[in-house]
Design an enzyme around this catalytic site. Structure first.
Site, PDB file in Angstrom:
ATOM      1  N   ASN A 283       0.878  -1.173   0.000  1.00  0.00           N
ATOM      2  CA  ASN A 283       0.000   0.000   0.000  1.00  0.00           C
ATOM      3  C   ASN A 283       0.913   1.220   0.000  1.00  0.00           C
ATOM      4  OD1 ASN A 283      -1.768   1.567   2.750  1.00  0.00           O
ATOM      5  ND2 ASN A 283      -1.863   2.039   0.620  1.00  0.00           N
ATOM      6  N   GLY A 284       0.702   2.125  -0.964  1.00  0.00           N
ATOM      7  CA  GLY A 284       1.518   3.333  -0.989  1.00  0.00           C
ATOM      8  C   GLY A 284       2.181   3.525  -2.334  1.00  0.00           C
TER       9      GLY A 284
ATOM     10  N   GLU B 251     -17.750  26.652  -2.034  1.00  0.00           N
ATOM     11  CA  GLU B 251     -17.700  25.274  -1.554  1.00  0.00           C
ATOM     12  C   GLU B 251     -18.310  25.164  -0.155  1.00  0.00           C
ATOM     13  OE1 GLU B 251     -17.402  22.558  -2.821  1.00  0.00           O
ATOM     14  OE2 GLU B 251     -16.722  21.132  -1.312  1.00  0.00           O
TER      15      GLU B 251
ATOM     16  N   GLU C 134     -25.889  20.669   0.924  1.00  0.00           N
ATOM     17  CA  GLU C 134     -26.087  19.262   0.577  1.00  0.00           C
ATOM     18  C   GLU C 134     -26.161  18.333   1.771  1.00  0.00           C
ATOM     19  OE1 GLU C 134     -23.023  17.523  -1.843  1.00  0.00           O
ATOM     20  OE2 GLU C 134     -21.448  18.603  -0.798  1.00  0.00           O
TER      21      GLU C 134
ATOM     22  N   HIS D 102     -25.154  44.402  -5.161  1.00  0.00           N
ATOM     23  CA  HIS D 102     -25.911  44.502  -6.414  1.00  0.00           C
ATOM     24  C   HIS D 102     -27.246  43.749  -6.349  1.00  0.00           C
ATOM     25  CE1 HIS D 102     -22.612  46.616  -8.261  1.00  0.00           C
ATOM     26  NE2 HIS D 102     -21.784  45.689  -7.794  1.00  0.00           N
TER      27      HIS D 102
HETATM   28  C1  F6R Z   1     -20.458  17.677  -3.632  1.00  0.00           C
HETATM   29  C2  F6R Z   1     -20.189  16.690  -4.639  1.00  0.00           C
HETATM   30  C3  F6R Z   1     -20.699  16.917  -6.014  1.00  0.00           C
HETATM   31  C4  F6R Z   1     -19.652  16.477  -7.028  1.00  0.00           C
HETATM   32  C5  F6R Z   1     -20.207  16.549  -8.457  1.00  0.00           C
HETATM   33  C6  F6R Z   1     -19.149  16.179  -9.477  1.00  0.00           C
HETATM   34  O1  F6R Z   1     -19.952  17.306  -2.391  1.00  0.00           O
HETATM   35  O2  F6R Z   1     -19.580  15.713  -4.357  1.00  0.00           O
HETATM   36  O3  F6R Z   1     -21.046  18.259  -6.226  1.00  0.00           O
HETATM   37  O4  F6R Z   1     -18.543  17.313  -6.896  1.00  0.00           O
HETATM   38  O5  F6R Z   1     -21.292  15.676  -8.584  1.00  0.00           O
HETATM   39  O6  F6R Z   1     -18.654  14.910  -9.227  1.00  0.00           O
HETATM   40  P1  F6R Z   1     -17.286  14.435  -9.828  1.00  0.00           P
HETATM   41  O7  F6R Z   1     -16.206  15.214  -9.169  1.00  0.00           O
HETATM   42  O8  F6R Z   1     -17.227  12.965  -9.528  1.00  0.00           O
HETATM   43  O9  F6R Z   1     -17.335  14.713 -11.299  1.00  0.00           O
END
Ligand code: F6R
Length: 608
Positions: free
Chosen positions: A101-102, A482, A489, A505
């Site tokens: 692993n690694g 983010e 979510e 705005h």
């Molecule tokens: C949020 C999240 C989603 C993914 C998006 C894209 O926590 O996980 O917004 O970032 O569905 O997914 P990937 O990166 O797998 O293309």
């Protein structure tokens, strides 16, 4: 990642190895295998696919009884996930069997040296190099041979090794990647993590870095790399199995937030030199082609799109190339202007998001060079791109992206610096300074994680808050976006991410008493402006939380200040996002929500 298991004792080894590996599947699941070692024979059974596939194959092959063996479940970092690259690996004489692993950072040099001596390799893995190095030392006791190999191998690794005809000894070694020994009565276990043996014993030894361990049915001996025997510390596991699978954390998400220092260190490993240069040999793109690029596009969805936002600032600032970013599902419908001097970078942790795949397919059809940035080796994005840069976060089980996001930020920063270097767009001393700062990120992220208790306290108070805003400018803007997405979510709270200067705005009309505004103010060249935007929010009654660098005087604008270690603009996005991950996490858990499986969401989105 990857999970390794070893067993010596009176039981049938398969009965320990297969369930043990299944419990480590959270560490990787693209292929798996076991080696069963007897005094007069050895079987290696391995397959691409998950543990269920391996278990089926072992059932079909019905190997002879064996009381010792090693096993592996893989998360590919080197070579595609297929049966040939699956572990265990043998040396070319078939005498040494290794699970690993690694990442062996100097595998290329070691492989050339061994090839020059006539060794043959069948897989694309770095592990086979270890097996062949050990094969060269058949006159030494196995524990001594492994010690010598550890002195030569660079990088983070954990190994379990056996030798043909020696079924009473497994040798393990560790540097960086985890390794624990389970102590039984007349039997012993070796594994990447405790769940692999928890049903058999609660007595354990944690193998420290730069240690070699010799495991026999009745003894466990630990040595340092000078060959001195060390008295190991024995511990008792207090966790139950479920807690153990989550590393003692209540959820996978919290475990994954805590894994970020390691994941970031792995993503940097072997990609920067001691003299502060970025080396991305793995891209295998002619440097002249990179020099001919005149425009960059970055396409991604969701959290990965926020990594794209940071990438735009980084690539434009460091290379002076114009960069456009697109939500992948919009890209091809706006008819972007692309040609063979365009570079399109697709970012996707899963590598399977259909919107991102459709965008890069479209770009390829227009003649653009496509680089995929993904966490999954041999995913569709990796296969379909002209070049790939892997984040090395290991499997992420929690649906909300955390460690895959921070490693995407790091990968995009590496790519930005690499492009600047190749194109001669940046003073090498500045590249060296930024690389040096990036190497401090694992430690800084660890410090940021330590602010969790204070954030948990705040989150409890905000259980009933209906509206959050997350504001930032420049590099702090993607961090704010983010932070808002994480809260939406997993905590199901309405949260808006905005460029701090844009509030006046329109959205400022929503600010009133009871609204929480989280400002991110770590990017030094816009920090003062962000702080005055926060004053505007405060004047309208909002509760103000500020993410600011340690030691930065932010006056009295904020009701609460969350401190993060200081770092250069853009690089510090990696650290600044950590408190916001923790904020979302603690708001959600205070509401007793299932943070690992938020409603209506999927980890991989394969529909348009
Ligand atoms: C949020 C999240 C989603 C993914 C998006 C894209 O926590 O996980 O917004 O970032 O569905 O997914 P990937 O990166 O797998 O293309």
């Amino acid at each position: 990642m990857c999970g390794i298991v070893g067993y010596v004792g009176p039981r049938q080894a398969v009965d320990v190895l297969l369930p043990g590996l299944s419990r480590l599947e959270y560490r990787g699941y693209d292929s798996a295998g076991v080696a069963l070692v007897r005094s007069d024979s050895m079987d290696v059974i391995k397959t691409v696919g998950r543990m269920a596939d391996l278990t089926g194959l072992v059932g079909k092959e019905s190997p002879a009884p064996a009381h010792a063996g090693v096993g592996h479940t893989r998360w590919a970092t080197h070579g595609a996930p297929n049966t040939v690259n699956a572990h265990p690996h043998l040396d070319d004489n078939g005498d040494i069997v290794v699970v690993h692993n690694g990442i062996i950072e100097n595998w290329r040099a070691l492989k050339s040296e061994l090839a020059a001596k006539g060794h043959r390799f069948v897989s694309d893995t770095d592990t086979e190099v270890i097996a062949n190095l050990l094969g060269e030392m058949s006159d030494l006791p196995l524990v001594e041979a492994v010690r010598q190999v550890m002195l030569r191998a660079e990088g983070a690794l954990a190994l379990a090794v056996m030798r043909r005809g020696e079924p009473d000894v497994i040798v393990g070694a560790r540097r960086g990647s985890p390794l624990v020994v389970g102590r039984g009565d007349g039997e012993n276990f070796l594994a990447s993590d405790i769940p692999a043996f928890l049903e058999h014993t609660r007595e354990m030894i944690v193998v420290d870095d730069d240690r070699v361990v010799e495991v026999r049915p009745d003894s466990v001996r630990v040595f340092d790399l000078e060959g001195n025997e060390i008295e190991p510390e024995h511990r008792k596991v207090e966790w139950d199995l479920e807690a153990a699978e989550k590393g003692g954390f209540p959820t996978f998400m919290l475990k994954e937030i805590n894994e970020q220092p390691h994941a970031i260190a792995d993503t940097l490993l072997g990609r920067v030199t001691g003299s502060g240069r970025v080396v991305l040999h793995e891209l295998e793109v002619d440097e002249d082609v990179l020099r001919s690029i005149d425009k960059v596009f970055v396409v991604a969805c969701g959290t990965s799109y926020h990594a794209a936002m940071m990438a735009k600032y980084a690539i434009e600032r460091w290379t002076r190339l114009p960069v456009e970013i697109d939500i992948a599902s919009e890209f091809r419908y706006r008819d972007p202007v692309l040609d063979d001097r365009s570079l399109v970078i697709g970012i996707s942790q899963s590598g399977e998001t259909i919107d991102t795949l459709a965008a890069v397919r479209y770009a390829k059809a227009q003649g653009a060079l496509v680089i995929g940035v993904t966490n999954v080796v041999d995913s569709a994005l990796a296969r379909e791109s002209d070049a790939v840069l892997y984040t090395r976060a290991g499997p992420e089980i929690g649906v909300a992206a955390t460690k895959t996001f921070t490693t995407q930020l790091v990968a995009m920063q590496l790519l930005g610096l690499y492009l600047a270097q190749v194109r001669g767009a940046m003073d090498p001393a500045r590249v060296e300074m930024l690389v040096g700062e990036m190497m401090r990120l694992p430690e800084q992220v660890q410090t940021a994680i330590a602010s969790g208790a204070e954030i948990e306290r705040l989150a409890r108070v905000w259980g009933d808050v209906r509206d959050f805003f997350f504001l930032g400018r420049s590099g702090d803007f993607p961090v704010a976006m983010e932070g808002a997405l994480k809260l939406k979510e997993i905590a199901y709270v309405r949260a808006e991410g905005y460029a701090a200067g844009e509030m006046k705005h329109g959205p400022i009309a929503l600010i009133e008493k009871g609204v929480v505004v989280v400002g991110v103010a770590t990017d030094s060249h816009v920090r003062a402006k962000t702080l005055s935007n926060m004053e505007e929010m405060k004047a309208r009654g909002a509760t103000i939380v500020l993410v600011a660098e340690e030691g930065d005087d932010v006056g009295d604008v904020a009701d609460h200040v969350i401190r993060v270690p200081p770092g250069p603009d853009l690089i510090c996005t990696v650290t600044a996002v950590v408190p916001l991950q923790l904020l979302a996490y603690h708001v959600a858990t205070a509401k007793e929500l299932d943070v690992d499986k938020p409603r209506n969401l999927a980890k991989t989105v394969t529909v348009e």
